[in-house]
Design an enzyme around this catalytic site. Structure first.
Site: not given
Length: 432
Positions: A80, A175, A384
């Protein structure tokens, strides 16, 4: 290296963003698209016992090719991507022979990846970088790890002269929202220990992480017409602000490093009648971690005491839930598994960077579930966000480390784990 690039791009162009507000596993159905692709790839390269369960956990086996007993080891990564930034429509860019200067990610929006700000870029001058186009994250966290594990297993299958024991691989959903290990079947996995390929820059080797908790505090108030509010109105937003102000100064993520813990306010919302504050609590030291949680309770108690007469009941209610703990406690008794990874890196000419994780991985949870699981670099940077990138050479080195760990595991006498510890030559004393 082209096969590494192709495999990585095939993974990152599949949107696998997880969703903390979902109650299902995986939290988003689209994660299963990549999970099923991984099942096909593991089967295609010749892995055995390839399975995917109803919750999206993928496992596979590389059988031992030696006759003597070797501990079964594992390699784990998650598929993920973080919901912190857009993960749909990833358009990777290949920067061959990086010059060391600015990289224009997006001309239309003038988004630039610059070594003036991201100084780590300079250590990859001359290498091949994979970046975003400035509009999405890349997904190297942790699709670089997926790429490395699958590629390493493929390499071992194509090179049977390299000795190795039984190897298990495991790929997890969710996760990034803290649920990756929730439904991981450690008994089914059947490894004595494992490694998550989920670190950042080349050389990282981690077996310490934060103790972690999340806190939610609800503040009540009383709404009265502001013209007649004296002595009657209680503004819950101001009380929430007082709570935040009572937290220790200088103990936030942006002001701490290394082993320093912190309080991090992640959400603040409210009205006069009700406000909510959410924060995370982190510390490597368990005693300090417990003190941090106790401090939150103490601040809330003081607020309740202050408003007890005026409000008539607790005006603030706190809920704290532990999230994960420092894996060091579970890994240190089998420290040779860290020494093994360190030796693998040294044998390959990679300088090990052994340091604490300022966060957590599936590995810290798995360690407390009976599967000691240090963390190894996957190669990416700036996770991210739109400035995320990964050097292809770092992914190749991670593949090499996996292969070397497998080889060392098959050729090491684990009855004498001291053999793994790097030799430390004593400096000769100069004669007077």
């Amino acid at each position: 290296m082209q096969h590494i690039i192709d495999r990585f791009i095939s993974y990152v162009t599949i949107d696998t963003e997880s969703d903390a507000n979902s109650q299902t596993t995986p939290s988003t159905p689209k994660q299963l698209v990549l999970a099923k692709l991984l099942v096909k790839e593991l089967t295609a390269i010749g892995m055995t016992e390839v399975t995917i369960d109803k919750n999206g956990y993928v496992m596979g086996t590389l059988p031992s090719n030696v006759e003597h007993n070797v501990p079964t080891i594992g390699f784990v990564s998650h598929y993920d991507t973080s919901p912190d930034f857009k993960g749909e429509g990833v358009k990777p860019q290949i920067i061959a022979n990086y010059s060391g200067g600015d990289i224009l990610l997006n001309a239309e929006q003038n988004i630039i990846l610059s070594p003036n700000y991201f100084k780590d870029l300079l250590q990859y001058k001359g290498q091949t970088l994979i970046t975003t186009d400035g509009t999405t994250l890349l997904g190297a966290d942790d699709k670089a790890g997926l790429t490395e594990i699958v590629s390493a297993m493929e390499f071992l299958l194509k090179n049977p002269e390299i000795e190795h024991g039984k190897i298990r691989v495991g790929f997890t959903p969710d996760e990034e929202i803290g649920r990756g290990a929730d439904l991981f079947d450690v008994e089914k996995f059947g490894a004595a220990w494992a490694y998550t390929m989920d670190g950042s820059q080349i050389g990282e080797l981690e077996y310490e992480n934060f103790n972690a908790a999340g806190a939610k505090i609800t503040f009540k108030g009383k709404s009265v017409h502001p013209g007649y509010a004296k002595g009657k109105m209680i503004n819950s937003m101001l009380i929430a602000s007082d709570f935040i102000d009572a937290l220790p100064k200088g103990e936030t993520p942006e002001e701490t490093k290394g082993y320093e813990g912190f309080f991090h306010v992640t959400q603040l919302s409210g009205s006069i009648e009700e406000s909510k504050v959410e924060l995370i609590i982190r510390d490597h030291d368990m005693k300090k971690f417990l003190k941090r949680k106790d401090l939150v309770h103490k601040i809330v108690r003081k607020i309740n005491e202050k408003f007890a007469k005026q409000f008539g009941e607790d005006i603030a209610v706190v809920e704290i839930k532990d999230q994960y703990y420092n894996m060091k406690e579970k890994v240190e008794p089998v420290k040779y598994i860290v020494d093994l990874a360190e030796k693998a890196m040294q044998d390959l000419g990679i300088k090990p960077l052994i340091k604490p994780i300022r966060g957590g991985t599936d590995g810290c949870r798995l360690s407390y579930m009976g599967l000691p699981c240090p963390n190894i670099f996957a190669g990416g940077h700036n996770f991210h966000g739109k400035y995320e990138y990964v050097p292809v050479e770092s992914m190749q080195k991670a593949i090499d480390v996996i292969v070397k760990i497998a080889q060392l595991t098959a050729t090491t006498d684990f009855s004498d784990p001291e053999i793994l510890k790097p030799s430390k030559k004593k400096a000769k004393k100069k004669k007077k």
